[in-house]
Design an enzyme around this catalytic site. Structure first.
Site, PDB file in Angstrom:
ATOM      1  N   GLU A 151       0.851  -1.184   0.000  1.00 55.87           N
ATOM      2  CA  GLU A 151       0.000   0.000   0.000  1.00 55.87           C
ATOM      3  C   GLU A 151       0.887   1.234   0.000  1.00 55.87           C
ATOM      4  OE1 GLU A 151      -1.942  -0.415   3.831  1.00 55.87           O
ATOM      5  OE2 GLU A 151      -1.538   1.651   4.347  1.00 55.87           O
ATOM      6  N   HIS A 169      -1.491  -6.297  11.077  1.00 50.88           N
ATOM      7  CA  HIS A 169      -2.408  -7.331  10.594  1.00 50.88           C
ATOM      8  C   HIS A 169      -2.187  -8.669  11.301  1.00 50.88           C
ATOM      9  CE1 HIS A 169      -2.396  -5.075   6.433  1.00 50.88           C
ATOM     10  NE2 HIS A 169      -3.050  -4.414   7.364  1.00 50.88           N
ATOM     11  N   ASN A 213      -4.716  -6.397   2.821  1.00 41.25           N
ATOM     12  CA  ASN A 213      -5.230  -5.912   4.100  1.00 41.25           C
ATOM     13  C   ASN A 213      -6.430  -6.784   4.488  1.00 41.25           C
ATOM     14  OD1 ASN A 213      -4.286  -3.888   2.092  1.00 41.25           O
ATOM     15  ND2 ASN A 213      -3.984  -2.713   3.945  1.00 41.25           N
TER      16      ASN A 213
HETATM   17  P1  FDA Z   1     -10.566  -6.546  16.151  1.00 40.11           P
HETATM   18  O1  FDA Z   1      -9.183  -6.354  16.641  1.00 40.11           O
HETATM   19  O2  FDA Z   1     -11.081  -5.609  15.119  1.00 40.11           O
HETATM   20  O3  FDA Z   1     -11.593  -6.491  17.369  1.00 40.11           O
HETATM   21  C1  FDA Z   1     -11.366  -7.168  18.580  1.00 40.11           C
HETATM   22  C2  FDA Z   1     -12.033  -6.387  19.694  1.00 40.11           C
HETATM   23  O4  FDA Z   1     -12.066  -7.195  20.861  1.00 40.11           O
HETATM   24  C3  FDA Z   1     -11.291  -5.113  20.073  1.00 40.11           C
HETATM   25  O5  FDA Z   1     -12.196  -4.019  20.072  1.00 40.11           O
HETATM   26  C4  FDA Z   1     -10.747  -5.410  21.464  1.00 40.11           C
HETATM   27  O6  FDA Z   1     -10.672  -4.276  22.314  1.00 40.11           O
HETATM   28  C5  FDA Z   1     -11.736  -6.422  21.993  1.00 40.11           C
HETATM   29  N1  FDA Z   1     -11.173  -7.316  23.016  1.00 40.11           N
HETATM   30  C6  FDA Z   1      -9.975  -7.954  22.986  1.00 40.11           C
HETATM   31  N2  FDA Z   1      -9.821  -8.715  24.077  1.00 40.11           N
HETATM   32  C7  FDA Z   1     -10.952  -8.563  24.817  1.00 40.11           C
HETATM   33  C8  FDA Z   1     -11.372  -9.097  26.065  1.00 40.11           C
HETATM   34  N3  FDA Z   1     -10.617  -9.968  26.760  1.00 40.11           N
HETATM   35  N4  FDA Z   1     -12.590  -8.705  26.556  1.00 40.11           N
HETATM   36  C9  FDA Z   1     -13.358  -7.828  25.858  1.00 40.11           C
HETATM   37  N5  FDA Z   1     -12.996  -7.300  24.672  1.00 40.11           N
HETATM   38  C10 FDA Z   1     -11.800  -7.673  24.150  1.00 40.11           C
HETATM   39  N6  FDA Z   1      -7.090  -3.872   7.761  1.00 40.11           N
HETATM   40  C11 FDA Z   1      -7.609  -3.655   6.519  1.00 40.11           C
HETATM   41  O7  FDA Z   1      -8.234  -4.550   5.961  1.00 40.11           O
HETATM   42  N7  FDA Z   1      -7.452  -2.448   5.907  1.00 40.11           N
HETATM   43  C12 FDA Z   1      -6.731  -1.431   6.476  1.00 40.11           C
HETATM   44  O8  FDA Z   1      -6.611  -0.343   5.898  1.00 40.11           O
HETATM   45  C13 FDA Z   1      -6.153  -1.662   7.774  1.00 40.11           C
HETATM   46  N8  FDA Z   1      -5.395  -0.710   8.396  1.00 40.11           N
HETATM   47  C14 FDA Z   1      -4.969  -0.898   9.692  1.00 40.11           C
HETATM   48  C15 FDA Z   1      -4.324   0.135  10.385  1.00 40.11           C
HETATM   49  C16 FDA Z   1      -3.996  -0.019  11.731  1.00 40.11           C
HETATM   50  C17 FDA Z   1      -3.294   1.099  12.455  1.00 40.11           C
HETATM   51  C18 FDA Z   1      -4.305  -1.234  12.399  1.00 40.11           C
HETATM   52  C19 FDA Z   1      -3.970  -1.436  13.851  1.00 40.11           C
HETATM   53  C20 FDA Z   1      -4.937  -2.255  11.713  1.00 40.11           C
HETATM   54  C21 FDA Z   1      -5.277  -2.099  10.371  1.00 40.11           C
HETATM   55  N9  FDA Z   1      -5.946  -3.110   9.695  1.00 40.11           N
HETATM   56  C22 FDA Z   1      -6.402  -2.886   8.410  1.00 40.11           C
HETATM   57  C23 FDA Z   1      -6.205  -4.416  10.329  1.00 40.11           C
HETATM   58  C24 FDA Z   1      -7.666  -4.590  10.788  1.00 40.11           C
HETATM   59  O9  FDA Z   1      -8.091  -3.470  11.528  1.00 40.11           O
HETATM   60  C25 FDA Z   1      -7.767  -5.878  11.631  1.00 40.11           C
HETATM   61  O10 FDA Z   1      -7.356  -6.956  10.811  1.00 40.11           O
HETATM   62  C26 FDA Z   1      -9.181  -6.144  12.131  1.00 40.11           C
HETATM   63  O11 FDA Z   1      -9.636  -5.086  12.936  1.00 40.11           O
HETATM   64  C27 FDA Z   1      -9.258  -7.449  12.908  1.00 40.11           C
HETATM   65  O12 FDA Z   1     -10.621  -7.749  13.130  1.00 40.11           O
HETATM   66  P2  FDA Z   1     -11.058  -8.767  14.275  1.00 40.11           P
HETATM   67  O13 FDA Z   1     -12.528  -8.932  14.184  1.00 40.11           O
HETATM   68  O14 FDA Z   1     -10.212  -9.982  14.186  1.00 40.11           O
HETATM   69  O15 FDA Z   1     -10.660  -8.072  15.669  1.00 40.11           O
END
Ligand code: FDA
Length: 501
Positions: free
Chosen positions: A356, A441, A479
């Site tokens: 990207e 990721h 992504n």
């Molecule tokens: P996700 O991480 O979204 O959600 C998990 C949730 O569970 C969180 O809100 C967390 O707080 C909560 N949680 C965790 N443990 C817990 C507990 N014990 N009790 C209660 N709650 C709990 N991807 C993409 O496709 N395009 C993009 O442009 C980007 N860009 C990007 C930038 C940045 C800075 C980051 C950090 C990430 C990206 N990503 C991305 C990746 C993408 O955001 C990521 O892959 C997904 O959010 C993952 O989705 P999930 O449903 O797996 O978990």
């Protein structure tokens, strides 16, 4: 409240959790969601919900006293800054050899990510998840995910002259000079809104250095799409600032007992609650879900989870790099924080790489081209319970990023050669070219068909499901959130039909 009984409890409000909540509530089933982060709906004293990347404050980071920026050095010096410790939106979780960025808040990663909505190459999807029917994914679930997420595309005409995408045009042109093809990448950020930002008729967000600490406008994050639709059914409840710490079969009757800590915004536990649920969906993300399940297997809550739980974690081959351009190739002082162009070298038989073209939203001209490269890195790590600390470790090793660097260098060495330019060696440390000690990721840890059945059911524990990025075997070539969303759509459809009769 403590002692409650609910039919369905979903842990986490990211992509997997939000899909599960929407489809269950639409099917008439009440859903209780538990989220450790805040519900980001109340503005701070500056009138804004989120802070920007230029002036980070406590809202930026999950319980840190100093920022922990991905690009954490500049011109030979670290530039992180002191902030008040607060339950902020971006967590940089430190393991022995990598930092994993994740969001904390209602909407999960959608709050902080770049919004890039990319469908993986079909041949690669078939390679990573061969047991999943690709026809159904590409005909039904990827389109369903994109439609519900609000994916849209930049108008190529507007893009061609918009000052905020000069960095992307420069990056695309240079990739072309070196013989690489570039593609437009859809996004969930509203491009009509962004056009109004640039025209001066709407408050700026993507054009005001807002992204990894949240967007105050324009971004169609999950709280505005999947979760809003689930709430509109009247069957959804969300408990923010509640962190699940244990899941085990209920002592009395059927179902599961779920223990959680209620936190205040300083991260202090103010109450401990236990509820029972007939069914529990783990949507805490690759790291959150894997950590919880590995800890439960080790400490006796869920001792019969299979060995594959905690295995198969990968970083989607993430590595970042910056290049220094000449003075005659400025990248622009105004840069949209939502990337729209990718260098697509994924079909390279030796060094697949999808990179990207990222913004460097410093608000001033720096002649920097920044990239987040996604590569095919074969290394996989395991989570393990540490009985000394009571925590869960991730066995990733620093040297395991080398295949990613080699694949990315294959692209960027050639671009540097074509342009006569060099790498920036001041962005990820002192004389350090590659940003390979962190990951955006995280994927895997409870891989579909290995740690679960082919729809996310955990073996030996009827009523427990995994629904998030931990199902994906460490890599998806682009992504990942569209892959996570579409797979969750596929899985919950099967679970509703077969397990909620
Ligand atoms: P996700 O991480 O979204 O959600 C998990 C949730 O569970 C969180 O809100 C967390 O707080 C909560 N949680 C965790 N443990 C817990 C507990 N014990 N009790 C209660 N709650 C709990 N991807 C993409 O496709 N395009 C993009 O442009 C980007 N860009 C990007 C930038 C940045 C800075 C980051 C950090 C990430 C990206 N990503 C991305 C990746 C993408 O955001 C990521 O892959 C997904 O959010 C993952 O989705 P999930 O449903 O797996 O978990």
């Amino acid at each position: 409240g403590s002692g409650d009984h609910v039919p369905v409890l979903v842990i986490g409000t990211g992509y997997g959790g939000a899909v599960t909540a929407l489809r269950l509530t639409q099917a008439g089933i009440p859903v209780a969601m538990v989220e450790m982060g805040q519900s980001w709906t109340t503005p701070g004293s500056d009138g804004k919900i989120f802070c920007n990347m230029l002036n980070p404050d406590g809202r930026a980071y999950w319980l840190r006293t100093e920022t922990d920026q991905p690009v954490s050095y500049f011109l030979g010096a670290p530039y992180n800054k002191a902030i008040p410790s607060y339950a902020g939106v971006l967590d940089s979780e430190h393991f022995a050899a990598t930092r994993v960025y994740q969001s904390r808040g209602v909407g999960g990663g959608s709050l902080v990510n770049g919004g890039m909505a990319v469908v993986p190459k079909r041949w690669y999807f078939e390679e990573i998840l061969p047991q999943v029917d690709a026809d159904a994914m590409y005909d039904v679930y990827f389109p369903r995910a994109n439609a519900t997420l609000g994916a849209n595309s930049v108008d190529p005409g507007w893009y061609g002259s918009a000052s905020c995408y000069q960095y992307a045009r420069v990056g695309s042109g240079q990739a072309g000079d070196a013989g690489f093809s570039t593609v437009f990448v859809p996004n969930v950020y509203s491009f009509p809104y962004m056009e109004r930002e640039l025209a001066g008729s709407a408050p700026r967000s993507a054009l005001a250095s807002e992204v990894i600490y949240g967007n105050n406008a324009g971004k169609q994050s999950l709280d505005k799409t999947y979760l809003a639709a689930a709430a509109a059914t009247g069957r959804l409840s969300i408990s923010p600032l509640h962190k699940v710490t244990a899941v085990a079969p209920a002592a009395v009757g059927s179902g599961y007992s779920v223990t959680m800590e209620q936190l205040d915004t300083s991260g202090t536990t103010v109450a401990v609650k236990t509820v029972t649920a007939d069914k529990v969906f783990f949507g805490a993300g690759s790291v959150g879900t894997s950590k919880l399940l590995v800890a439960m297997r080790a400490t006796g809550g869920l001792p019969d989870l299979p060995d594959a739980v905690g295995q198969g974690w990968g970083n989607n081959g993430n590595v970042m790099v910056g290049r220094a351009n000449y003075l005659w190739a400025p990248t622009g002082s105004l840069q949209s924080c939502m990337p729209v162009r990718g260098i697509d070298n994924w079909d390279d038989p030796t060094y697949p790489c999808f990179a990207e073209i990222s913004p460097f939203p410093a608000g001033t001209e720096l002649w920097i081209s920044l990239y987040l490269a996604i590569t095919k890195n074969p290394n996989r790590a395991a989570f393990s319970f540490n009985s000394t600390t009571g925590g869960v470790d991730l066995g990733w090793q620093a040297s395991w990023t080398q295949p990613s660097i080699t694949a990315a260098a294959n692209v960027f060495d050639r671009i540097n050669k074509a342009e006569g330019t060099i790498y920036r060696t001041d962005l990820f440390g002192v004389y350090r070219t590659w940003g390979d000690d962190f990951v955006y990721h995280p994927l895997g840890g409870c891989v579909l068909g290995q740690a679960t059945d082919l729809y996310g059911r955990l073996p030996n524990y009827p009523g427990l499901y995994v629904t998030d990025g931990s199902l994906i075997p460490g890599s998806t070539g682009v992504n990942p959130f569209v892959t996570i969303t579409a797979l969750a759509e596929r899985n919950i459809e099967n679970v509703i039909v077969n397990d909620f009769g």
